[in-house]
Design an enzyme around this catalytic site. Structure first.
Site, mmCIF file in Angstrom:
data_model
loop_
_atom_site.group_PDB
_atom_site.id
_atom_site.type_symbol
_atom_site.label_atom_id
_atom_site.label_comp_id
_atom_site.label_asym_id
_atom_site.label_seq_id
_atom_site.Cartn_x
_atom_site.Cartn_y
_atom_site.Cartn_z
ATOM 1 N N LEU A 1 3.090 -5.272 -7.374
ATOM 2 C CA LEU A 1 2.975 -3.862 -7.004
ATOM 3 C C LEU A 1 1.521 -3.387 -7.077
ATOM 4 O O LEU A 1 1.074 -2.603 -6.230
ATOM 5 C CB LEU A 1 3.853 -3.014 -7.925
ATOM 6 C CG LEU A 1 3.914 -1.512 -7.608
ATOM 7 C CD1 LEU A 1 4.468 -1.295 -6.201
ATOM 8 C CD2 LEU A 1 4.765 -0.786 -8.634
ATOM 9 N N CYS A 2 0.767 -3.904 -8.073
ATOM 10 C CA CYS A 2 -0.621 -3.461 -8.196
ATOM 11 C C CYS A 2 -1.448 -3.886 -6.984
ATOM 12 O O CYS A 2 -2.366 -3.175 -6.565
ATOM 13 C CB CYS A 2 -1.240 -4.026 -9.482
ATOM 14 S SG CYS A 2 -1.207 -5.822 -9.604
ATOM 15 N N THR A 3 -1.108 -5.044 -6.415
ATOM 16 C CA THR A 3 -1.842 -5.532 -5.245
ATOM 17 C C THR A 3 -1.546 -4.691 -4.016
ATOM 18 O O THR A 3 -2.455 -4.243 -3.306
ATOM 19 C CB THR A 3 -1.498 -7.004 -4.964
ATOM 20 O OG1 THR A 3 -1.887 -7.800 -6.093
ATOM 21 C CG2 THR A 3 -2.229 -7.506 -3.723
#
Length: 449
Positions: free
Chosen positions: A214-216
């Site tokens: 999700l952070c990417t």
């Protein structure tokens, strides 16, 4: 010798090699095999085969079975033909675009193979009842959906009948031959419901769905897939014009078009190219590019197993074969074992461990994440004082709205107790499953982890 051949009737010449298999014994024959010319007559005139799926595998399967002598073939598929299908689903032509896959496949094979009497069913497998499935001797599956496989597996388990002593009536067993492909990899398996490992027993053999951190996707997208996944996971629940409760449908052109447009906008902001409509749909549906040669190899394996099961001329596969053509050609067959507590084929009571202070959401999430269940969108009911009580039903909007608050309530406040039962319905099975709750202390949970 050539002159003699010309005097042999064409019907005999056509099945000459198959008769060699069916009218002679050999070291690999099934113990119950009795060579006879009547076997070919049975295959051609009486044996009914159901092919599930008319895609890349289904086209190959229907063709192979027809050329092996099976005349009474049925095929079921709910999809229509698209341009992208034509590179591997060889029974279709450009003029067929927009038409039923099942009907076009049947029309092609019946015209091409003399005597073939294939029948098409343009519908979802869930639209057909027990009586429909019970008429077939063997079912061969070429689906691209694990959910549909699990539903079909549950249907065949539901058709099993038992004798007074609780032993399985083997005349009620309808063998399932299942094939699947992913790029240059594939598998084929033979399932004897109630006797061998079923689909649910071996769910962990299916590859996990590809996901992105999700952070990417939120902060540093680098691939077009990251942009599409961002819209799917973050923007769709907040911004989709059909309302926040509307699930994203990868088969709906309007939904795909909306995601495609938003993904393109995000890609432009981050200097990313190659976001296409086809890629968008592929990410939404987790589509892996198909390879025609893999489809042909797996379909041939499945058709051979159908022939062996129908004729007993050779012992069938035991029971799971994998094929890998990514680096050379590698194949391996092993015996997948039944799971003692399988949710579909075991006779044991299903048990779900929960904490006494758990809320209904905890049960809902466990049913989706626990490897023994892996449900998609379970509806939960129970029986209190002899009356059915719906605790949560996500599949029906009006009921979902009325029962949504129950997800936040403690299960004891909803009338559930240690040893009590819940009834669970899901798209992965045609049957309602009864599950017994077992209350465990938090320390036990930590130790089990």
């Amino acid at each position: 010798m050539a002159t003699t051949e010309t005097h042999v009737p064409e019907q005999q010449r056509r099945w000459h090699n198959i008769r060699k298999l069916l009218e002679r014994s050999g070291p690999f024959c099934h113990p119950d095999f009795e060579p006879s010319p009547d076997i070919l007559d049975f295959l051609m005139e009486s044996c009914k085969i159901l092919v599930v799926g008319a895609g890349g595998l289904g086209c190959e399967l229907l063709k192979d079975l027809a050329l092996m002598g099976f005349k009474k073939n049925h095929i079921v598929d709910m999809d229509t033909i698209e341009l992208s299908n034509l590179n591997r689903q060889f029974l279709f032509r450009k003029s067929d675009i927009g038409s039923s896959k099942a009907k076009c496949a049947v029309d092609f094979v019946n015209k091409r193979v003399p005597g073939c009497e294939a029948v098409a069913h343009h519908c979802a497998i869930q639209d057909l009842d027990e009586g429909f499935y019970r008429q077939f001797h063997i079912i061969v599956c070429g689906l691209d959906s694990i959910v549909a496989r699990r539903w079909l597996n549950g249907m065949l388990m539901n058709l099993l009948q038992y004798n007074d002593d609780r032993s399985l009536d083997q005349s009620s067993v309808i063998p399932l031959v299942d094939g699947g492909t992913e790029g240059f990899k594939g598998n084929a398996r033979v399932i004897l419901p109630g006797l061998s490992a079923c689909i649910e027993c071996t769910l962990d053999l299916y590859p996990p769905q590809k996901t992105f951190p999700l952070c990417t996707i939120a902060n540093t997208p680098r691939l077009p897939e990251h942009c599409i996944e961002y819209v799917k996971v973050i923007q769709w629940p907040k911004e989709n014009p059909w309302g926040s409760s509307t699930p994203l449908d990868g088969d709906d052109p309007q939904h795909v078009g909306w995601v495609f447009e938003k993904a393109q906008e995000r890609a432009m902001k981050h200097g990313i190219t190659s976001v296409t409509y086809r890629l968008t749909q592929g990410v939404l549906k987790n589509i892996i590019p198909a390879v025609a040669s893999t489809n042909a190899a797996i379909a041939a394996t499945c058709a051979t197993e159908v022939f062996k099961l129908a004729s007993s001329c050779c012992t069938n596969m035991n029971n799971y074969m994998v094929l890998n053509m990514a680096d050379g050609v590698y194949t391996y067959t092993f015996n997948a074992e039944r799971k003692p507590d399988c949710v579909a084929c075991s006779n044991t009571t299903r048990v779900l461990d929960v904490e006494p202070g758990a809320i209904l959401m905890d049960i809902y999430e466990k049913l989706k994440e626990d490897t023994g269940f892996l449900m998609k969108n379970p509806g939960i009911t129970t029986v209190i004082n002899g009356r059915n009580k719906t605790l949560y039903m996500p599949s029906i909007k009006s009921i979902e709205e009325r029962t949504r608050d129950n997800l936040k309530k403690k299960i004891t406040d909803l009338g559930l107790y240690n040893g009590g039962e819940i009834l669970v319905a899901d798209i992965t099975t045609p049957n309602t499953i009864s599950i017994k709750l077992k209350f465990i202390e938090n320390t036990d949970v930590e130790m089990s982890r």
